[in-house]
Design an enzyme around this catalytic site. Structure first.
Site, PDB file in Angstrom:
ATOM      1  N   HIS A   9      -3.137  -4.151   0.538  1.00 26.77           N
ATOM      2  CA  HIS A   9      -2.967  -4.771   1.870  1.00 26.77           C
ATOM      3  C   HIS A   9      -3.832  -6.039   2.009  1.00 26.77           C
ATOM      4  O   HIS A   9      -4.664  -6.139   2.907  1.00 26.77           O
ATOM      5  CB  HIS A   9      -3.302  -3.756   2.983  1.00 26.77           C
ATOM      6  CG  HIS A   9      -2.665  -4.129   4.301  1.00 26.77           C
ATOM      7  ND1 HIS A   9      -2.304  -3.215   5.255  1.00 26.77           N
ATOM      8  CD2 HIS A   9      -2.333  -5.344   4.840  1.00 26.77           C
ATOM      9  CE1 HIS A   9      -1.793  -3.827   6.308  1.00 26.77           C
ATOM     10  NE2 HIS A   9      -1.786  -5.123   6.078  1.00 26.77           N
ATOM     11  N   GLU A  48      -3.275   4.264   4.641  1.00 21.95           N
ATOM     12  CA  GLU A  48      -4.281   3.301   4.144  1.00 21.95           C
ATOM     13  C   GLU A  48      -5.668   3.657   4.667  1.00 21.95           C
ATOM     14  O   GLU A  48      -5.770   4.124   5.811  1.00 21.95           O
ATOM     15  CB  GLU A  48      -3.906   1.882   4.603  1.00 21.95           C
ATOM     16  CG  GLU A  48      -2.616   1.398   3.965  1.00 21.95           C
ATOM     17  CD  GLU A  48      -2.255  -0.043   4.342  1.00 21.95           C
ATOM     18  OE1 GLU A  48      -3.047  -0.714   5.024  1.00 21.95           O
ATOM     19  OE2 GLU A  48      -1.178  -0.485   3.940  1.00 21.95           O
ATOM     20  N   ALA A  90      -2.635 -10.943   3.910  1.00 23.77           N
ATOM     21  CA  ALA A  90      -3.174 -11.888   4.898  1.00 23.77           C
ATOM     22  C   ALA A  90      -4.607 -12.299   4.586  1.00 23.77           C
ATOM     23  O   ALA A  90      -5.199 -13.085   5.327  1.00 23.77           O
ATOM     24  CB  ALA A  90      -3.113 -11.255   6.279  1.00 23.77           C
ATOM     25  N   ASP A 149       2.434  -4.241  -0.987  1.00 28.58           N
ATOM     26  CA  ASP A 149       1.062  -4.544  -0.535  1.00 28.58           C
ATOM     27  C   ASP A 149       0.593  -3.568   0.544  1.00 28.58           C
ATOM     28  O   ASP A 149      -0.583  -3.575   0.906  1.00 28.58           O
ATOM     29  CB  ASP A 149       1.043  -5.977   0.033  1.00 28.58           C
ATOM     30  CG  ASP A 149      -0.340  -6.418   0.478  1.00 28.58           C
ATOM     31  OD1 ASP A 149      -1.275  -6.338  -0.349  1.00 28.58           O
ATOM     32  OD2 ASP A 149      -0.499  -6.830   1.642  1.00 28.58           O
ATOM     33  N   ARG A 209       4.781  -3.254   6.432  1.00 28.29           N
ATOM     34  CA  ARG A 209       4.091  -2.003   6.739  1.00 28.29           C
ATOM     35  C   ARG A 209       4.618  -0.908   5.796  1.00 28.29           C
ATOM     36  O   ARG A 209       5.821  -0.877   5.473  1.00 28.29           O
ATOM     37  CB  ARG A 209       4.331  -1.574   8.194  1.00 28.29           C
ATOM     38  CG  ARG A 209       3.483  -2.342   9.212  1.00 28.29           C
ATOM     39  CD  ARG A 209       1.988  -2.105   9.048  1.00 28.29           C
ATOM     40  NE  ARG A 209       1.139  -2.870   9.957  1.00 28.29           N
ATOM     41  CZ  ARG A 209       0.560  -4.030   9.673  1.00 28.29           C
ATOM     42  NH1 ARG A 209       0.757  -4.616   8.498  1.00 28.29           N
ATOM     43  NH2 ARG A 209      -0.227  -4.619  10.546  1.00 28.29           N
TER      44      ARG A 209
HETATM   45  C1  MLT Z   1      -1.518  -8.165  10.049  1.00 28.35           C
HETATM   46  O1  MLT Z   1      -0.994  -7.273  10.727  1.00 28.35           O
HETATM   47  O2  MLT Z   1      -1.935  -9.207  10.545  1.00 28.35           O
HETATM   48  C2  MLT Z   1      -1.620  -7.993   8.572  1.00 28.35           C
HETATM   49  O3  MLT Z   1      -1.055  -6.804   8.153  1.00 28.35           O
HETATM   50  C3  MLT Z   1      -2.987  -8.179   8.020  1.00 28.35           C
HETATM   51  C4  MLT Z   1      -4.047  -7.288   8.564  1.00 28.35           C
HETATM   52  O4  MLT Z   1      -3.955  -6.080   8.486  1.00 28.35           O
HETATM   53  O5  MLT Z   1      -4.992  -7.804   9.107  1.00 28.35           O
END
Ligand code: MLT
Length: 311
Positions: free
Chosen positions: A278, A260, A281, A255, A231
């Site tokens: 970001h 954001e 994932a 990232d 984060r």
């Molecule tokens: C999460 O919290 O799963 C990751 O940061 C990816 C997202 O934001 O979906």
């Protein structure tokens, strides 16, 4: 028939699972808070990724809402204390995108150590910067992992074979140490002073204060690197930028950002920083897994009262 709103774009697997379970589902993405407030009284469940901010105002208006599911790990876009007050269940999908995130963290490590973005950009321009590109190897280096949940553990497993020492800072590691003989538990200060690469895989502090500030950066090796795929507010961005400019550390790969979508950020255009928006994932595989998990969990709760992965 229970009714669910999917308010962020995600794999259509989620929609299909709700339909199969005879749960009525609407997919309405890109709505403003006001637009959600108008329609939310109709719904028993809501599914979000990170774009929708599930605010107190939305929850006040949500007269029938019983469950909010996050297709992902972090729930910082959901007002969890208000949800608790209102007896709304908040669920996430822990582990669903852990491999994707750990692989991206590893890609960031390799990118910044081998200067891949600079090499790519200049080679495309025909600049042949061979003399100006000297990388750093992982072998014999120390990797520090802050936070040893699903992502931290996966990253530690990915780097097996790279001949690295792995130090982990995690309160919970002591009790499960025997499962992870390839890592050593260490204090945060030890990680800061001893690591060549310091990678964050923990939650942000509840008060939003950064875990890593200038005082820590001053104690790091000048040849070391910071990786943040957790984060944005975990590492103080202004302090990180100064540390890069002052040569306190060699580089950083980031990232996640304090604000954001990051349209402006102090790290923009710093040549020692590799930045991605970001997307750690964001893989085909992980987006299907988190959509499946959240839809199955919400269905199970709405149909059978079963609570899985609640916050
Ligand atoms: C999460 O919290 O799963 C990751 O940061 C990816 C997202 O934001 O979906």
């Amino acid at each position: 028939m229970p009714k669910v709103l999917i308010s962020d774009s995600m794999s259509n697997v989620a929609q299909k699972i709700f339909e199969k379970n005879n749960i009525s589902v609407d997919v309405k993405t890109g709505l403003s808070e006001e637009e959600i407030i108008k329609i939310i009284p109709d719904y028993d469940g809501m599914v979000v990724r990170s774009a929708t901010k599930v605010t107190k105002n939305i929850m006040e208006a949500a007269k029938n809402l019983k469950v909010i599911g996050r297709a992902g790990a972090g729930v910082d876009n959901i007002d969890v204390p208000t949800a608790k007050e209102k007896n709304m269940i908040v669920m996430n999908t822990p582990g669903g995108n852990a491999n994707a995130t750990a692989e991206h963290a590893f890609a960031l490590i390799m990118s910044v150590l081998r200067k891949i973005p600079f090499a790519n950009e200049t080679t495309h321009k025909g600049q042949w910067e061979k003399k100006n590109i000297k990388g750093t190897e992982l072998s014999k280096k120390t990797l520090g992992i802050v936070g040893f949940g699903n992502v931290g553990v996966r990253l530690s497993n990915l780097v097996k074979g790279f001949d690295m020492k792995i130090l982990v800072n995690s309160k919970s590691l002591e009790s499960r140490k025997s499962e992870y003989p390839h890592v050593e538990n260490a204090s945060f200060d030890d990680l800061v002073t001893k690591c060549d690469i310091l990678s964050f895989h923990c939650k942000a502090a509840a008060d939003g204060k950064p875990l890593l500030t200038k005082d820590h950066l001053k104690k790091m090796k000048p040849t070391s690197y910071i990786i943040n795929a957790a984060r944005g507010n975990i590492v103080d961005e202004n302090d990180l930028n100064e540390a890069l400019n002052e040569g306190l550390i060699a580089g950083a790969a980031v990232d996640v950002f304090s604000k954001e979508p990051a349209k402006e950020n102090v790290l923009f255009n710093n040549p020692k920083a590799v930045l991605t928006p970001h997307v750690a994932a964001s893989t085909t595989e992980a987006s299907i897994v988190v959509a499946e998990m959240v839809a199955n969990q919400i269905s199970d709760f709405l149909l059978n009262g079963k609570k899985i992965n609640t916050i």
